[in-house]
Design an enzyme around this catalytic site. Structure first.
Site, PDB file in Angstrom:
ATOM      1  N   LYS A 243      -3.885  -0.898   3.536  1.00 37.97           N
ATOM      2  CA  LYS A 243      -4.911  -1.788   3.061  1.00 37.97           C
ATOM      3  C   LYS A 243      -4.589  -3.243   3.252  1.00 37.97           C
ATOM      4  O   LYS A 243      -5.432  -4.214   3.155  1.00 37.97           O
ATOM      5  CB  LYS A 243      -5.279  -1.535   1.507  1.00 37.97           C
ATOM      6  CG  LYS A 243      -6.318  -0.113   1.101  1.00 37.97           C
ATOM      7  CD  LYS A 243      -6.164  -0.185  -0.106  1.00 37.97           C
ATOM      8  CE  LYS A 243      -7.389   0.817  -0.444  1.00 37.97           C
ATOM      9  NZ  LYS A 243      -7.904   0.977  -1.891  1.00 37.97           N
ATOM     10  N   ARG A 244      -3.226  -3.489   3.426  1.00 38.29           N
ATOM     11  CA  ARG A 244      -3.054  -5.083   3.468  1.00 38.29           C
ATOM     12  C   ARG A 244      -3.136  -5.405   4.808  1.00 38.29           C
ATOM     13  O   ARG A 244      -3.457  -6.769   5.139  1.00 38.29           O
ATOM     14  CB  ARG A 244      -1.410  -5.160   3.541  1.00 38.29           C
ATOM     15  CG  ARG A 244      -0.644  -4.561   4.275  1.00 38.29           C
ATOM     16  CD  ARG A 244       0.892  -4.670   4.013  1.00 38.29           C
ATOM     17  NE  ARG A 244       1.852  -4.053   4.727  1.00 38.29           N
ATOM     18  CZ  ARG A 244       2.183  -4.429   5.891  1.00 38.29           C
ATOM     19  NH1 ARG A 244       2.116  -5.668   6.141  1.00 38.29           N
ATOM     20  NH2 ARG A 244       3.279  -3.868   6.608  1.00 38.29           N
TER      21      ARG A 244
END
Length: 464
Positions: A243-244
């Site tokens: 997700k980063r």
């Protein structure tokens, strides 16, 4: 006929990696007038998530990757008797065996192997044992396939070419678990054969399992499909995608205001290359051009800025009616044509971002009156410019158009011996309440005559 399939496990949401596999399988089949099937591999009951199947199907439909059996996908949990029979057919043929090793024994073996610096594997305790199934209670045994103990197993991969595996290093894979459910290895081979799948396109992570699948095909006496294993998708820093890096589920991209067409375009270029400089493709265009010959072996790099670019470009070119419907999903009711035109001028990464700006614009945010004065102007000239603009704009009867508005503001500058900064800057701030915003003409069109004059008049009072 060419037949491919996408076989997700309903253990969570559909993400970019899985969706890309589905897309490539779809494109390969449809490019050759073949069939593309959906299969739900729900045999891992511990990780099964209620409702995940429906969300995976919804995600595929939204992307336009529609399987030929989308309304009646193959569901493995409904075929358990078939898998069990196949497993015991192999046992009876001496090609598989019953294993009664406990979890504790297997865990102890793995710990000992680890301490000895050996790769973890099953040591074959039950491979040649004579075990009477009638003496065993349900749930206390598994079925393992008998892998060859010597020789080479060759995988001829359509992307990677010839890949060799040492048979002696292959584990005797469990094919039927103690709960009566098959493992992926057995179920996928049986289903691919039953569905007449000609090409298995899947993630690189399954390449190491392919030797076992080839042996299973051989054990059953079935022809093998062609295999193509897609490279990993990594983050921009070449680490595991997360997700980063901006990666999330397909449904979440929809909620964030990404267009399905942009996401499909983006995913297609995660490994596939048209061999020229083109970047923008529709699903139809991709279908016409896709070939596994143009799929790279090297890892694909996920670049969220590239996705934002594709989305922004498509957003600018959406027909008003479609754009109106999309921003309606983000809280914009009855948008003016000027507001839609403001979105289409560009600068917005997603529909949500564009809708959020329109909402903010409608709310007429507060601002410091000092912001109305351009850095090379003063309060007196600012007030003259605002008042003259308000007076002239009030005289417009119906011709509230870009050309006429531009002409009027330019005449305010010329008639009052002012600079553009004395007029255009304060009007833009008066209309948007912000230092950085679209041009005053775009804002006038977006807000309409009444609201624009109201805000300019308010700015005059704030500066007076």
């Amino acid at each position: 006929m060419i037949k491919t399939r996408f076989a997700p496990s309903p253990t969570g949401e559909l993400h970019v990696g899985g969706a890309r596999t589905a897309l490539f399988s779809y494109l390969f089949a449809k490019n050759r007038a073949g069939e593309f099937l959906l299969r739900i591999e729900d045999t891992d009951r511990e990780r099964f998530v209620e409702g995940a199947t429906e969300r995976i199907i919804d995600s595929l439909k939204w992307l336009g990757i529609v399987a030929d059996n989308i309304n009646q996908p193959i569901v493995q949990s409904k075929r358990l008797d078939l898998y069990r029979k196949a497993a015991f057919d192999l046992v009876n043929a001496g090609k598989a065996y019953i294993c009664t090793c406990s979890k504790e024994k297997l865990a102890a073996d793995r710990e000992r192997q680890k301490n000895a610096g050996l790769p973890p594997r099953y040591e074959g305790h039950c491979r040649d044992a004579k075990i009477d199934l009638k003496t065993l209670a349900d749930g206390c045994y598994t079925v393992r396939m008998k892998m060859p103990q010597s020789g080479k197993i060759i995988v001829n991969d359509l992307i990677r070419g010839k890949v060799e595996f040492d048979a002696a290093l292959q584990d005797d894979q469990i094919i039927l678990k103690s709960d009566g459910f098959p493992t992926y290895h057995l179920a996928s081979v049986i289903d691919d054969f039953d569905s007449k799948i000609t090409h298995v396109i899947r993630s690189e992570e399954w390449l190491s399992s392919t030797p076992k699948h080839l042996i299973l095909y051989e054990m059953f006496g079935w022809p093998t499909p062609e295999f193509a294993h897609l490279s990993m998708i990594l983050g921009h820093d070449h680490s595991k995608l997360s997700k980063r890096h901006g990666a999330t589920s397909i449904i979440e991209y929809k909620k964030l205001g990404y267009l399905s067409e942009a996401l499909v375009n983006f995913m297609a270029l995660l490994g596939w290359n048209p061999k020229d400089e083109r970047e923008i493709f529709s699903l139809t265009e991709l279908t016409g051009e896709f070939s596994l010959d143009n799929v790279n072996k090297s890892d694909a790099i996920f670049d969220i800025e590239k996705l934002n670019y594709f989305n922004s470009e498509r957003l600018k070119n959406l027909p008003f009616e479609k754009l109106k419907k999309l921003i309606g999903e983000f809280g914009i009711s009855d948008p003016r044509d000027g507001e839609l035109a403001l979105i289409q001028r560009g600068g917005y990464k997603t529909v949500k971002e564009a809708a959020d700006y329109i909402i903010r614009l409608r709310e007429n945010s507060k601002y410091d009156p000092q912001l109305l004065i351009f850095k090379k102007s003063d309060k007196e000239k600012t007030l003259v410019g605002l008042q003259a603009a308000a007076d002239k704009l009030s005289t417009i009867a119906s011709d509230w158009t870009e050309e006429n508005l531009q002409e009027i503001l330019e005449s305010v500058v010329a008639d009052n011996n002012l600079s553009n900064g004395d007029v255009f800057w304060p009007i833009r701030v008066a209309l948007s309440g912000e230092e950085k915003s679209p041009s005053p003409i775009e804002l006038l069109l977006a807000l309409g005559k009444d609201e624009s004059i109201k805000r300019i008049t308010k700015a005059i009072h704030k500066s007076g």
